[in-house]
Design an enzyme around this catalytic site. Structure first.
Site, mmCIF file in Angstrom:
data_model
loop_
_atom_site.group_PDB
_atom_site.id
_atom_site.type_symbol
_atom_site.label_atom_id
_atom_site.label_comp_id
_atom_site.label_asym_id
_atom_site.label_seq_id
_atom_site.Cartn_x
_atom_site.Cartn_y
_atom_site.Cartn_z
ATOM 1 N N ASP A 185 -44.883 14.275 -1.804
ATOM 2 C CA ASP A 185 -43.686 14.906 -1.239
ATOM 3 C C ASP A 185 -43.889 16.420 -1.149
ATOM 4 O O ASP A 185 -45.016 16.886 -0.965
ATOM 5 C CB ASP A 185 -42.469 14.557 -2.121
ATOM 6 C CG ASP A 185 -41.197 14.402 -1.323
ATOM 7 O OD1 ASP A 185 -40.702 15.411 -0.821
ATOM 8 O OD2 ASP A 185 -40.694 13.268 -1.208
ATOM 9 N N ASN A 314 -34.207 7.277 9.251
ATOM 10 C CA ASN A 314 -32.761 7.493 9.267
ATOM 11 C C ASN A 314 -32.122 7.265 10.620
ATOM 12 O O ASN A 314 -30.916 7.381 10.760
ATOM 13 C CB ASN A 314 -32.438 8.917 8.803
ATOM 14 C CG ASN A 314 -32.831 9.130 7.358
ATOM 15 O OD1 ASN A 314 -32.958 8.178 6.596
ATOM 16 N ND2 ASN A 314 -33.045 10.375 6.980
ATOM 17 N N SER A 383 -34.847 8.486 2.349
ATOM 18 C CA SER A 383 -35.642 9.221 1.363
ATOM 19 C C SER A 383 -35.080 9.042 -0.037
ATOM 20 O O SER A 383 -35.811 9.135 -1.023
ATOM 21 C CB SER A 383 -35.659 10.724 1.695
ATOM 22 O OG SER A 383 -36.720 11.059 2.546
#
Length: 759
Positions: A185, A314, A383
């Site tokens: 990340d 998303n 996420s």
């Protein structure tokens, strides 16, 4: 050829990164209110309860304007990733420099180098030039990745996500002690008071692929938020608790402080995690395009026993179906998001990506977790859902240390709580993750089946097939059909009112409908009947997919198999008869007593079809023709069943001399040969690219191989074809080459010289 009374067989259709990438955050919620009273109470599972201690969120960032946005601009970084053959780094560097590329990164901690093309060379041209160069495994452009989210002033009140999935009950059994979870990340704030105790104490395991050092400190916040969902310390009197709150967190930074990263850094991060003790790897990012570099990194991690988890996306108006990569890889658990009401929308009104690669769901809306600068923040997105599943994987691994990664995956999916449509669906997968049920298992369960939602699908029922589809929840019905080499499969779907359906057929090597390309698919006008047909290039299982493009409703699928078995002379001199067998069949069995006609017409001019012979099928449903055919003609077979006519594909074949290879009695299966031949320029212009090799073993046709490429000679006066072929078993192999759709006489275009090279 097998013809069916149940479907119309049309003319044959033969076998025929992207945009920007994103860490997957939906519009997020910042500036959390004071902790509500229900969280301040001790629930019997956390020694000191949970509280905020007055911590406030930082000022909202301004990075992008919506979920999954940015896919249409600046897809690449301008660099090319060159994956080298193990031990061949220097050879790969030399190959790149030899053609003028500038080497920009040779990090010893990766399996690739980064190069920039010369000023007058595009990235795609450089990739093509490097693909076959010495020392190089493959090359591909380096794709950008961005963090994309929008701040909001709405609030949410508690860690509802932990309670919804039964986290406290799971903590009575295990909290993930001894399991290392890698967070690939933006890095992690490793000294955050709610994370520090669970950070891997060996800093030599930490890695920053942005600054190329061992200090992956989070300057953005996304990675710290993800890490808190997985492994924030519980019972310390401050902040929040992660789902696996005694696991070890391994920070790996692949995105910079603005949320920008690349497929190269992410692939390197996954490999690093696998090599430094991670049992679980969380990837809260995605892309609508596949990266070979990233895919191979994921497969490598799985080979090391890792469980990979990724967010599915998303969604936005431009790209909501299917799920993003890396969630779409078969090696990765793809995670979608739910809200407090078990719905799939985010606070902004947007919704996650959906499709057959959604494996499971987890809470991802209004999730409160750790953030950079010792703070906390609400965020929404897949996420936030993926780390919930990563944490559950850590809990199961801690409870069952002898279970394999695949068994842990099965435990997570088999114990999911079904929501949405009954059974597996394309929005929630198998349902909402339930750690309390997963850690309670005493034996590994069988991997649950997706049924007809994806390959391998279900066995094809008898024609016609009647079923229904629904956008977002039941997107695909996949049916498996066994075909012999040379057989054709035709299918027609008629959608009912309100359903826009499409058809596709996949080959035996396909693993997933949205990760593999179909052999043929329908492209007709929407909301109308669709018809397709494909010829099997080898024996195996083929897959018919009926998919929902829009709406919902019933459909009727009809289909049939057809086959042509051609035994032709060994030379392209048509002075001996061609033996042709046509079989008329349906899934109810062979159809006898049917008139089957052999027709031909000239290749040039596409004149009328003329019937040259007619046979009546016997009880076996077959008719056999033996007739001389000119190399300047096309031919087909026509059958009439119950006043309806069905035709085969159109054939025109020219042959080269017969080649017979006697496999040695001591040779093992898998012996490879390369068949090469020569075309003159006229032959190439006339269609010489369509060179095929028919492979017979002990007299039986077992596969048809298309020549890999057709190459020009050094002066352009000749052209050569090459077909690598694997001889799968011992026996006498006969290889016959021919050119498809070649007008005129064969001898004008193919030479008599064909050689076989044993590798």
């Amino acid at each position: 050829m097998r013809l069916t009374r149940n479907s119309s067989i049309t003319a044959i259709a033969f076998l025929s990164l992207a945009l920007s990438l994103a860490l997957l955050l939906a519009p997020s919620m910042f500036t959390p209110p004071s902790r509500p009273s229900d969280i301040a109470e001790n629930d019997g599972h956390l020694a000191d309860g949970l509280r905020t201690d007055g911590l406030q969120a930082p000022a909202a960032s301004s990075v992008a304007d919506g979920p999954n946005s940015g896919y249409g601009t600046d897809p690449t970084t301008g660099e090319v990733a060159v994956a080298y053959v193990p031990g061949q780094r220097e050879a790969a560097i030399a190959s790149a420099q030899r053609i003028g590329a500038t080497v920009t990164d040779t990090n010893d901690n990766t399996t690739f180098i980064l190069v920039k093309p010369p000023a007058d060379v595009s990235e795609d041209e450089l990739v093509q030039s490097l693909s076959d160069a010495p020392g190089i495994h493959f090359a591909e452009p380096v794709y950008k990745r961005h963090i994309l989210y929008t701040p909001s002033d709405a609030y949410w009140s508690s860690l509802w996500n932990m309670r919804r999935v039964g986290g406290p009950d799971a903590w009575d059994i295990t909290r993930g002690n001894g399991i290392k979870v890698a967070v690939v990340d933006t890095g992690i704030q490793t000294d955050h008071p709610d994370l520090a105790a669970n950070i891997d104490p060996n800093k030599n395991n930490h890695m920053d692929f942005v600054d190329n050092d061992r200090y992956p400190y989070d300057g953005h916040g996304h990675g710290t938020h993800v890490a808190g969902i997985i492994g924030a310390v519980a019972g310390n009197g401050i902040g929040v608790a992660g789902i696996a709150n005694q696991c070890t967190l391994l920070p790996i930074r692949t995105f910079d402080n603005s949320g920008n990263g690349s497929s190269a850094t992410c692939a390197a991060g996954v490999r690093w995690a696998a090599d430094h003790g991670a049992k679980v790897i969380n990837m809260s990012f995605g892309s609508p395009k596949e990266s070979k570099l990233e895919k191979e990194a994921c497969e490598y991690a799985v080979s090391k026993g890792c469980i990979l988890v990724a967010s599915c996306g998303n969604g936005n108006e431009a790209y909501v179906y299917p799920a993003l990569f890396p969630a779409r890889y078969a090696s990765v658990l793809g995670v979608s998001s739910t809200n407090e009401k078990d719905g799939y929308t985010f606070p902004s009104g947007s919704s996650p990506n959906y499709g057959p690669q959604v494996d499971i769901s987890a809470p991802g809306a209004d999730i409160y977790s750790t953030y950079r600068n010792n703070q906390y923040r609400y965020m929404s997105g897949t996420s936030m859902a993926a780390p919930m599943v990563s944490g559950v994987a850590a809990l199961v691994a801690a409870k069952q240390p002898s279970w394999t990664a695949e068994q842990i995956r099965a435990a997570i999916l088999a114990t999911a709580e079904d929501i949405g449509a009954s059974g597996y669906d394309d929005t929630f997968g198998f349902g909402v993750v339930r750690p309390d049920l997963a850690v309670a298992l005493t034996a590994p369960p069988a991997m649950p089946s997706r049924g007809d939602a994806d390959i391998p699908g279900v066995p094809m029922p008898k024609s016609p097939v009647n079923d229904s589809l629904r956008i977002r929840f039941d997107m695909n019905d996949v049916y498996a059909v066994e075909l012999q080499v040379g057989e054709m499969l035709g299918a027609k779907v008629v959608p009912g009112s309100g359903l826009d359906a499409a058809l596709a057929i996949y080959g035996p090597d396909a693993k997933a409908v949205d990760s593999d390309s179909p052999l043929v698919e329908s492209r007709e006008q929407k909301y109308t009947a669709q018809t397709i047909q494909v010829t099997a290039s080898r024996t195996g299982t083929y897959y018919v997919r009926v998919s929902c493009r829009a709406g919902q409703g019933d459909y009727e699928l009809t289909y049939g198999k057809t086959s042509v078995d051609l035994t032709a002379p060994t030379r392209a001199v048509w002075d001996t008869p061609v033996s042709l067998t046509a079989s008329v069949d349906s899934f109810d069995g062979p159809i006898g007593g049917t008139a089957v006609s052999l027709q031909q017409r000239p290749i040039s001019g596409n004149g009328n079809w003329v019937t040259v012979d007619t046979q009546i099928t016997g009880s076996t449903g077959t008719a056999t023709f033996s007739r001389k055919l000119s190399s300047s003609t096309q031919f087909r077979v026509l059958a009439t069943i119950q006043s309806r006519s069905y035709t085969s594909d159109i054939r025109n074949i020219a042959l080269v001399p017969l080649l017979t290879i006697q496999a040695s009695p001591t040779a093992s299966a898998g012996t490879r040969v390369t068949v090469t031949g020569e075309l003159n320029p006229a032959g190439r212009q006339a269609g010489g690219k369509n060179v095929w090799i028919r492979c017979y073993k002990d007299g039986s046709l077992v596969k048809i191989v298309r020549a890999k490429d057709v190459m020009s000679g050094p002066r352009g006066d000749k052209a050569y074809y090459r077909a690598p072929i694997v001889l799968d078993a011992k026996g006498i192999w006969t290889l016959r080459a021919y050119v498809d759709k070649l007008p005129g006489l064969y001898d004008e275009y193919l030479t008599e010289s064909v050689q076989v090279t044993v590798d």
